[in-house]
Scaffold this motif. Sequence first.
Motif, PDB file in Angstrom:
ATOM      1  N   ALA A 162      24.105  20.076  44.210  1.00  0.00           N
ATOM      2  CA  ALA A 162      23.630  19.022  43.316  1.00  0.00           C
ATOM      3  C   ALA A 162      22.184  18.656  43.599  1.00  0.00           C
ATOM      4  CB  ALA A 162      24.514  17.791  43.462  1.00  0.00           C
ATOM      5  N   ASP A 163      21.475  18.292  42.545  1.00  0.00           N
ATOM      6  CA  ASP A 163      20.129  17.757  42.655  1.00  0.00           C
ATOM      7  C   ASP A 163      20.237  16.234  42.734  1.00  0.00           C
ATOM      8  OD1 ASP A 163      17.514  16.956  42.417  1.00  0.00           O
ATOM      9  OD2 ASP A 163      17.036  18.317  40.765  1.00  0.00           O
ATOM     10  N   LEU A 164      19.821  15.668  43.851  1.00  0.00           N
ATOM     11  CA  LEU A 164      19.942  14.233  44.078  1.00  0.00           C
ATOM     12  C   LEU A 164      18.663  13.470  43.744  1.00  0.00           C
ATOM     13  CD1 LEU A 164      21.773  14.332  47.548  1.00  0.00           C
ATOM     14  CD2 LEU A 164      22.666  14.846  45.268  1.00  0.00           C
ATOM     15  N   SER A 165      17.694  14.163  43.175  1.00  0.00           N
ATOM     16  CA  SER A 165      16.377  13.563  42.960  1.00  0.00           C
ATOM     17  C   SER A 165      16.419  12.313  42.091  1.00  0.00           C
ATOM     18  CB  SER A 165      15.433  14.590  42.320  1.00  0.00           C
ATOM     19  OG  SER A 165      15.288  15.722  43.141  1.00  0.00           O
ATOM     20  N   GLU A 166      17.359  12.267  41.155  1.00  0.00           N
ATOM     21  CA  GLU A 166      17.411  11.148  40.218  1.00  0.00           C
ATOM     22  C   GLU A 166      18.373  10.033  40.649  1.00  0.00           C
ATOM     23  OE1 GLU A 166      15.253  10.999  37.736  1.00  0.00           O
ATOM     24  OE2 GLU A 166      14.481  12.909  38.488  1.00  0.00           O
TER      25      GLU A 166
ATOM     26  N   SER B  48      15.684  14.545  50.349  1.00  0.00           N
ATOM     27  CA  SER B  48      15.214  15.804  49.777  1.00  0.00           C
ATOM     28  C   SER B  48      15.990  16.005  48.486  1.00  0.00           C
ATOM     29  CB  SER B  48      15.452  16.972  50.743  1.00  0.00           C
ATOM     30  OG  SER B  48      16.789  17.427  50.683  1.00  0.00           O
ATOM     31  N   PRO B  49      15.630  16.971  47.655  1.00  0.00           N
ATOM     32  CA  PRO B  49      16.387  17.177  46.416  1.00  0.00           C
ATOM     33  C   PRO B  49      17.868  17.457  46.630  1.00  0.00           C
ATOM     34  CG  PRO B  49      14.285  18.315  46.292  1.00  0.00           C
ATOM     35  CD  PRO B  49      14.408  17.815  47.705  1.00  0.00           C
ATOM     36  N   THR B  50      18.254  17.883  47.846  1.00  0.00           N
ATOM     37  CA  THR B  50      19.655  18.220  48.087  1.00  0.00           C
ATOM     38  C   THR B  50      20.276  17.441  49.240  1.00  0.00           C
ATOM     39  OG1 THR B  50      18.984  20.081  49.509  1.00  0.00           O
ATOM     40  CG2 THR B  50      19.362  20.554  47.169  1.00  0.00           C
ATOM     41  N   SER B  51      19.664  16.339  49.667  1.00  0.00           N
ATOM     42  CA  SER B  51      20.247  15.557  50.756  1.00  0.00           C
ATOM     43  C   SER B  51      19.881  14.085  50.611  1.00  0.00           C
ATOM     44  CB  SER B  51      19.773  16.074  52.125  1.00  0.00           C
ATOM     45  OG  SER B  51      18.366  16.012  52.216  1.00  0.00           O
TER      46      SER B  51
ATOM     47  N   LEU C 147      27.113  -8.754  52.794  1.00  0.00           N
ATOM     48  CA  LEU C 147      27.563  -9.821  51.892  1.00  0.00           C
ATOM     49  C   LEU C 147      27.275  -9.470  50.437  1.00  0.00           C
ATOM     50  CD1 LEU C 147      26.465 -13.026  53.850  1.00  0.00           C
ATOM     51  CD2 LEU C 147      28.808 -12.274  53.380  1.00  0.00           C
ATOM     52  N   VAL C 148      26.228  -8.672  50.234  1.00  0.00           N
ATOM     53  CA  VAL C 148      25.838  -8.266  48.885  1.00  0.00           C
ATOM     54  C   VAL C 148      26.008  -6.754  48.763  1.00  0.00           C
ATOM     55  CG1 VAL C 148      23.971  -8.222  47.180  1.00  0.00           C
ATOM     56  CG2 VAL C 148      24.175 -10.163  48.764  1.00  0.00           C
ATOM     57  N   ALA C 149      26.618  -6.303  47.678  1.00  0.00           N
ATOM     58  CA  ALA C 149      26.868  -4.882  47.486  1.00  0.00           C
ATOM     59  C   ALA C 149      25.571  -4.087  47.435  1.00  0.00           C
ATOM     60  CB  ALA C 149      27.667  -4.663  46.205  1.00  0.00           C
ATOM     61  N   ALA C 150      25.622  -2.847  47.890  1.00  0.00           N
ATOM     62  CA  ALA C 150      24.476  -1.944  47.849  1.00  0.00           C
ATOM     63  C   ALA C 150      24.970  -0.552  47.505  1.00  0.00           C
ATOM     64  CB  ALA C 150      23.744  -1.945  49.191  1.00  0.00           C
ATOM     65  N   SER C 151      24.070   0.279  46.980  1.00  0.00           N
ATOM     66  CA  SER C 151      24.486   1.612  46.562  1.00  0.00           C
ATOM     67  C   SER C 151      23.290   2.550  46.461  1.00  0.00           C
ATOM     68  CB  SER C 151      25.201   1.564  45.216  1.00  0.00           C
ATOM     69  OG  SER C 151      24.332   1.081  44.203  1.00  0.00           O
ATOM     70  N   LEU C 152      23.586   3.820  46.442  1.00  0.00           N
ATOM     71  CA  LEU C 152      22.636   4.884  46.144  1.00  0.00           C
ATOM     72  C   LEU C 152      23.437   5.942  45.414  1.00  0.00           C
ATOM     73  CD1 LEU C 152      19.811   6.197  46.441  1.00  0.00           C
ATOM     74  CD2 LEU C 152      20.627   7.217  48.585  1.00  0.00           C
ATOM     75  N   SER C 153      23.183   6.102  44.105  1.00  0.00           N
ATOM     76  CA  SER C 153      24.129   6.891  43.316  1.00  0.00           C
ATOM     77  C   SER C 153      23.504   7.564  42.104  1.00  0.00           C
ATOM     78  CB  SER C 153      25.271   5.995  42.847  1.00  0.00           C
ATOM     79  OG  SER C 153      24.776   4.979  41.981  1.00  0.00           O
TER      80      SER C 153
ATOM     81  N   PRO D 231      22.841  20.256  38.559  1.00  0.00           N
ATOM     82  CA  PRO D 231      22.607  21.309  39.551  1.00  0.00           C
ATOM     83  C   PRO D 231      21.141  21.382  39.973  1.00  0.00           C
ATOM     84  CG  PRO D 231      23.920  22.130  37.717  1.00  0.00           C
ATOM     85  CD  PRO D 231      23.389  20.792  37.305  1.00  0.00           C
ATOM     86  N   PHE D 232      20.949  21.658  41.250  1.00  0.00           N
ATOM     87  CA  PHE D 232      19.607  21.837  41.780  1.00  0.00           C
ATOM     88  C   PHE D 232      19.109  23.231  41.434  1.00  0.00           C
ATOM     89  CE2 PHE D 232      17.011  23.437  45.403  1.00  0.00           C
ATOM     90  CZ  PHE D 232      15.881  22.670  45.164  1.00  0.00           C
ATOM     91  N   VAL D 233      17.932  23.325  40.842  1.00  0.00           N
ATOM     92  CA  VAL D 233      17.328  24.603  40.483  1.00  0.00           C
ATOM     93  C   VAL D 233      16.133  24.829  41.408  1.00  0.00           C
ATOM     94  CG1 VAL D 233      16.234  25.967  38.680  1.00  0.00           C
ATOM     95  CG2 VAL D 233      18.046  24.338  38.085  1.00  0.00           C
ATOM     96  N   PRO D 234      16.230  25.790  42.334  1.00  0.00           N
ATOM     97  CA  PRO D 234      15.120  26.024  43.264  1.00  0.00           C
ATOM     98  C   PRO D 234      13.842  26.407  42.524  1.00  0.00           C
ATOM     99  CG  PRO D 234      17.108  27.176  43.967  1.00  0.00           C
ATOM    100  CD  PRO D 234      17.360  26.684  42.578  1.00  0.00           C
TER     101      PRO D 234
END
Length: 355
Positions: free
Chosen positions: A30-34, A51-54, A64-70, A229-232
């Motif tokens: 997966a591409d995580l860039s976005e 990185s784009p893949t990590s 106390l306050v919700a957090a996310s990265l998604s 998908p991550f495209v190299p």
Amino acid sequence: MRRTLIHSTVISSLSICTALSTASVALAVADLSEWVGVGNTAPANNYVVTSPTSAGGTFAERRLVAASLSDQTLTGGPFDWFSPLSMSGTVQFTGGFDPVTFFGWYNTANLNQRIGIGVANPVPAGGGIRWQTQSGSVSGTTVNSQNVSDNTSTSTFAPGTYTFNFAYDGLGHMTGDFGGTMFARNYALPNNTALNLDRFGFLQKSGSDDNVNTFTLNVSNITYTGETPFVPSTDSADFNGDDIVDGADFLIWQRGLGGAATPANGNANGDGAVDGLDLGIWRSQFGTDPPAVAVIGVVPEPSSALLLVAALAGAGQWWMRRKSYTDGGLEPLAAHRGDRSTAFGKSRVVVRECN
């Protein structure tokens, strides 16, 4: 006739190797860039896309306050409780005292509604992290969790790096393995199955306390239902094709500046122009051997590549050592040419590693 037989033998060996290679098909990571973060860098959090893949970093154990990265734009989504889902990848972490963090699909309107894996306090206390499967409860007011192992203590993993696989069948059943520990867990579907699972990633649900205790958690090379998908990159500043980006390539770029846009004239990114962008690529790749362009989705195993080399080498040696045909006493074709350097005359096979 015998020559035809030998030719068929070589082709058969190549076909076998090709079949083995194409059988080793891997989903594109997966591409995580976005991925988008909310509260992910608020004290004492500091986890981001690295990185784009990590992605990952430092997590507060409780908030106390919700957090996310998604991922907020799931491809093919949103999904629901009747959607088959899967994910896999590598996870690396340090120990925690009482961590509460989820990784998987969830609903933004009700953070209890989720499907995936999560972390909990180690048992016994003192090191590592306990890993669980998690699902929203029937009422949707709480989260149901089950350890990945039937034994609580063996669900606690020492700090380190582990691979994982997870599958949900759309009927409440979760299967997979974490660090080699297989699991199969069943959950009752929630009453409100209409709630969409519209996010995928890290989630820290709000709780009754907040503390300064932290742990580190990172994921890499993951695949998941809904991914982009991550495209190299295929950019290459090796303009003369000698497998090294150096001063000679700079001279090619300099001469080609503003001219015909081909790789041989200094166009590194294929955008139809030889310009400053290509110079930037040359700078970033200087002194390296740019990665070869490979077919995305087909990943040959090392053993398959070795089989290919062995098949060709073996066929050549068999040809060369054969003094005559049993059906006519003829010498191999190479012998008639006075060239025993290879079974195939002047041809040669070059196998290069794709980085």
